[in-house]
Every structure is written in C-alpha cells, then in structure tokens.
Motif scaffolding. Structure first.
Motif, PDB file in Angstrom:
ATOM      1  N   GLU A   8       0.511   8.462  17.051  1.00  0.00           N
ATOM      2  CA  GLU A   8       1.026   7.271  16.374  1.00  0.00           C
ATOM      3  C   GLU A   8       1.689   7.698  15.061  1.00  0.00           C
ATOM      4  O   GLU A   8       1.081   8.464  14.284  1.00  0.00           O
ATOM      5  CB  GLU A   8      -0.163   6.333  16.098  1.00  0.00           C
ATOM      6  CG  GLU A   8       0.215   4.942  15.688  1.00  0.00           C
ATOM      7  CD  GLU A   8      -0.993   4.140  15.181  1.00  0.00           C
ATOM      8  OE1 GLU A   8      -0.762   3.061  14.626  1.00  0.00           O
ATOM      9  OE2 GLU A   8      -2.142   4.603  15.320  1.00  0.00           O
ATOM     10  N   VAL A  10       3.019   6.339  11.514  1.00  0.00           N
ATOM     11  CA  VAL A  10       2.900   5.160  10.653  1.00  0.00           C
ATOM     12  C   VAL A  10       3.501   5.487   9.294  1.00  0.00           C
ATOM     13  O   VAL A  10       3.191   6.519   8.693  1.00  0.00           O
ATOM     14  CB  VAL A  10       1.414   4.755  10.480  1.00  0.00           C
ATOM     15  CG1 VAL A  10       1.282   3.540   9.578  1.00  0.00           C
ATOM     16  CG2 VAL A  10       0.762   4.486  11.837  1.00  0.00           C
ATOM     17  N   CYS A  12       4.197   4.135   5.372  1.00  0.00           N
ATOM     18  CA  CYS A  12       3.791   3.209   4.309  1.00  0.00           C
ATOM     19  C   CYS A  12       4.802   3.328   3.173  1.00  0.00           C
ATOM     20  O   CYS A  12       5.509   4.341   3.071  1.00  0.00           O
ATOM     21  CB  CYS A  12       2.417   3.582   3.775  1.00  0.00           C
ATOM     22  SG  CYS A  12       1.114   3.539   5.005  1.00  0.00           S
ATOM     23  N   SER A  17      -0.067   3.838  -0.990  1.00  0.00           N
ATOM     24  CA  SER A  17      -0.432   3.041   0.190  1.00  0.00           C
ATOM     25  C   SER A  17      -0.815   3.932   1.373  1.00  0.00           C
ATOM     26  O   SER A  17      -1.602   3.505   2.236  1.00  0.00           O
ATOM     27  CB  SER A  17       0.661   2.028   0.561  1.00  0.00           C
ATOM     28  OG  SER A  17       1.925   2.566   0.431  1.00  0.00           O
ATOM     29  N   ASP A  21      -4.287   3.250   3.282  1.00  0.00           N
ATOM     30  CA  ASP A  21      -4.379   3.132   4.732  1.00  0.00           C
ATOM     31  C   ASP A  21      -5.303   4.224   5.300  1.00  0.00           C
ATOM     32  O   ASP A  21      -6.086   3.974   6.209  1.00  0.00           O
ATOM     33  CB  ASP A  21      -2.977   3.225   5.353  1.00  0.00           C
ATOM     34  CG  ASP A  21      -2.946   2.612   6.739  1.00  0.00           C
ATOM     35  OD1 ASP A  21      -3.058   1.386   6.847  1.00  0.00           O
ATOM     36  OD2 ASP A  21      -2.847   3.374   7.719  1.00  0.00           O
ATOM     37  N   ARG A  25      -8.729   3.778   7.508  1.00  0.00           N
ATOM     38  CA  ARG A  25      -8.928   4.425   8.819  1.00  0.00           C
ATOM     39  C   ARG A  25     -10.186   5.295   8.820  1.00  0.00           C
ATOM     40  O   ARG A  25     -10.933   5.339   9.793  1.00  0.00           O
ATOM     41  CB  ARG A  25      -7.710   5.284   9.185  1.00  0.00           C
ATOM     42  CG  ARG A  25      -6.518   4.456   9.559  1.00  0.00           C
ATOM     43  CD  ARG A  25      -5.249   5.301   9.615  1.00  0.00           C
ATOM     44  NE  ARG A  25      -4.104   4.446   9.792  1.00  0.00           N
ATOM     45  CZ  ARG A  25      -3.596   4.081  10.975  1.00  0.00           C
ATOM     46  NH1 ARG A  25      -4.110   4.540  12.091  1.00  0.00           N
ATOM     47  NH2 ARG A  25      -2.548   3.288  11.028  1.00  0.00           N
ATOM     48  N   THR A 255       5.938   2.962  13.118  1.00  0.00           N
ATOM     49  CA  THR A 255       5.562   1.609  12.720  1.00  0.00           C
ATOM     50  C   THR A 255       5.572   1.581  11.196  1.00  0.00           C
ATOM     51  O   THR A 255       5.019   2.499  10.570  1.00  0.00           O
ATOM     52  CB  THR A 255       4.121   1.313  13.189  1.00  0.00           C
ATOM     53  OG1 THR A 255       4.035   1.670  14.546  1.00  0.00           O
ATOM     54  CG2 THR A 255       3.752  -0.138  13.008  1.00  0.00           C
ATOM     55  N   ARG A 257       4.196  -0.024   7.799  1.00  0.00           N
ATOM     56  CA  ARG A 257       3.063  -0.828   7.358  1.00  0.00           C
ATOM     57  C   ARG A 257       3.184  -1.119   5.880  1.00  0.00           C
ATOM     58  O   ARG A 257       3.276  -0.184   5.084  1.00  0.00           O
ATOM     59  CB  ARG A 257       1.775  -0.035   7.641  1.00  0.00           C
ATOM     60  CG  ARG A 257       0.560  -0.822   7.396  1.00  0.00           C
ATOM     61  CD  ARG A 257      -0.465  -0.807   8.525  1.00  0.00           C
ATOM     62  NE  ARG A 257      -0.012  -0.773   9.895  1.00  0.00           N
ATOM     63  CZ  ARG A 257      -0.534   0.033  10.818  1.00  0.00           C
ATOM     64  NH1 ARG A 257      -1.460   0.875  10.515  1.00  0.00           N
ATOM     65  NH2 ARG A 257      -0.105  -0.038  12.058  1.00  0.00           N
TER      66      ARG A 257
END
Ligand code: 6PG
Length: 258
Positions: A8, A10, A12, A17, A21, A25, A255, A257
């Motif tokens: 994945e 990700v 930020c 940040s 995050d 996690r 992604t 976030r």
C-alpha cells in the motif's frame, strides 16, 4: 514494475502527518497482535521520521492506550557504536519513547554492541530473536511489525548497495562493514524482514523522491537498490510518505491521506 496487491502506498501532506499516521498504525498493529497472540513484537528503525513517531507514542492517547507491557522492542538495524553514543538507534528510541514506558528489561531486545567483534554482536542478537520466537525447524521468526527507512542510495535497514548482507539467505541478522559510512552495521536480513506480518516504510523529504520512484516503479535491480528486496510474503508492506518524497510517483499510484 507494477504495485503488488499486498503493498500500500500512502501519501500524507508533510513529515508531521507521516509520523501521526505511523503512530496510529503502530498502535493498531499492537492492539491486534496483543489480542491475537498476547504480545506485539516490533522492530524499530533509526532516522528522523521514526523519532517523531516515537515521541508521539510517548504521549497520550498512545501512552495510555497501548498495552506496553506486552510490547517487545527490537531494532531492524543498529550502528556498531555503544548504546550511549548519539549515533545509536537504541539510544534515540530510549530517549524518545522507552524512557517514558517503565518497561521491564526483558521487553527491550537491543543489539549488544558492547560485544566484539561486530559479528559476535550480530550472532547474539540473532539468538535473542530466536529465544523470543522459538521458531520450529525451517521456520523464520515472524515480527508483527518492522519499521524501515529508505536512504537516498536505495538502502534500507543496513542493507547497503552491493554489500555482502544482500546475499545472506541463512542468517536472520548479519554484521557488515559499510564502506559508504565507514562503519560496522548490524542488520536484519531481507529474509527475516520479509517474514514479518507488516513492514512499514517511513520516507520523507524531496531528496528521496527519485529513489522512491526507482525502488517502487523502476527496473528490478536489488544490488543497486536493496530496498527492492523487501517484499513481505504472506505479510504486507505500507509505504508512508510525505508529499515531497512521493513527488515523482505516477498519479493514481497512491492514496492521499489528509
Ligand atoms: C539507519 C538506518 C537507515 C535509515 C535510512 C533513512 O540509519 O539507522 O540504517 O536505513 O532508516 O537511512 O534515514 P532517514 O529517515 O533519517 O533519512
């Protein structure tokens, strides 16, 4: 190289940040592992982004929420310096996090860099890992979470380009003299890291943008880019990056976030 389904990506907004995050996690993985197996075995890394993450974990809500007594701390790599040395990854975590937790010594599995030579420290650390996990014949210990960084030269943990450690398939931990930094390093091998349930890369800063793209989407070349060796199976990996580090990734590959 396409993004594999168990990886994945990700992004930020900034390094702060990413740390937030990452802390979330970490706490989620800890809760799940402790619920399922009664303990959470995590390997920490060195570097500036993990330091922020550790400082967050040392505060509420995490200080209160995480069942710290069932967390076992290891390190994915360590510099071969005394634990009091400012370059020690153990020392950084001790100051940023461990000093706030009041844990028994049995929960903290640091590399005994007092042992000489460096190879003896690596062997002792490997024994320390085996003593907690007690794997069956042919099994590799399975950490719940391994934290990693990425160097601008493609190294991760202390798996440096063109080093002997890259070719080690039978050991869990090795010592390697790294010419590039003129220092002995003790590092988990790729085979140990790849057995983990989850691997979390923390990568921040625009100077990492090119290497992030090369490692994730470039031609396979693990000799030059050792981070490409890290492909946990059947576990998962998450690359947590700030916008700057992800600056050269193709649109839609990650992604975002907030
Ligand atoms: C170490 C680690 C190394 C580190 C990367 C990224 O230095 O202990 O060997 O793999 O995680 O060099 O470090 P930064 O996140 O600080 O850039």
């Amino acid at each position: 190289m396409a993004n594999p389904p168990n990886r994945e990506l990700v992004v930020c907004p900034d390094a702060g940040s990413v740390a937030c995050d990452g802390a979330r996690r970490f706490a989620g993985d800890a809760a799940a592992a402790i619920q399922e197996r009664g303990r959470f075995a995590v390997a920490l890394s060195g570097g500036s982004t993990p330091k922020r993450l550790f400082e967050l974990l040392a505060q509420d809500p995490y200080l209160e929420e995480v069942d710290w007594q069932n967390v076992h701390f290891f390190w994915s790599d360590e510099r071969y310096v005394p634990p009091t040395d400012p370059a020690s990854n153990y020392r950084m975590a001790a100051i940023a996090l461990l000093s706030s937790l009041e844990l028994p010594a049995v929960n903290i599995h640091r590399v005994q860099t007092e042992l000489a030579p460096a190879g003896a420290a690596a062997e002792a650390y490997e024994r320390e890992i085996l003593a907690l996990f007690r794997p069956g014949p042919g099994e590799v210990p399975k950490f719940d979470l391994v934290l990693l960084g990425l160097g601008t030269n493609g190294h991760t943990a202390s798996l440096f380009p063109h080093s002997k450690a890259l070719h080690e398939n039978s050991r869990l931990v090795v010592a390697d003299y790294v010419e590039e930094v003129s220092q002995w390093r003790i590092t988990m091998t790729a085979s140990l890291i790849n057995s983990a349930q989850n691997v979390l890369f923390l990568v921040t800063g625009g100077e990492k943008a090119q290497v992030v793209k090369d490692v994730l989407f470039g031609m396979p070349n693990a000799e030059q880019l050792p981070a490409q060796l890290i492909q946990p199976s059947p576990g998962t990996s998450v690359w947590l990056m700030d916008r700057a580090a992800a600056g050269m990734l193709p649109e839609g590959a990650f992604t975002f976030r907030m």
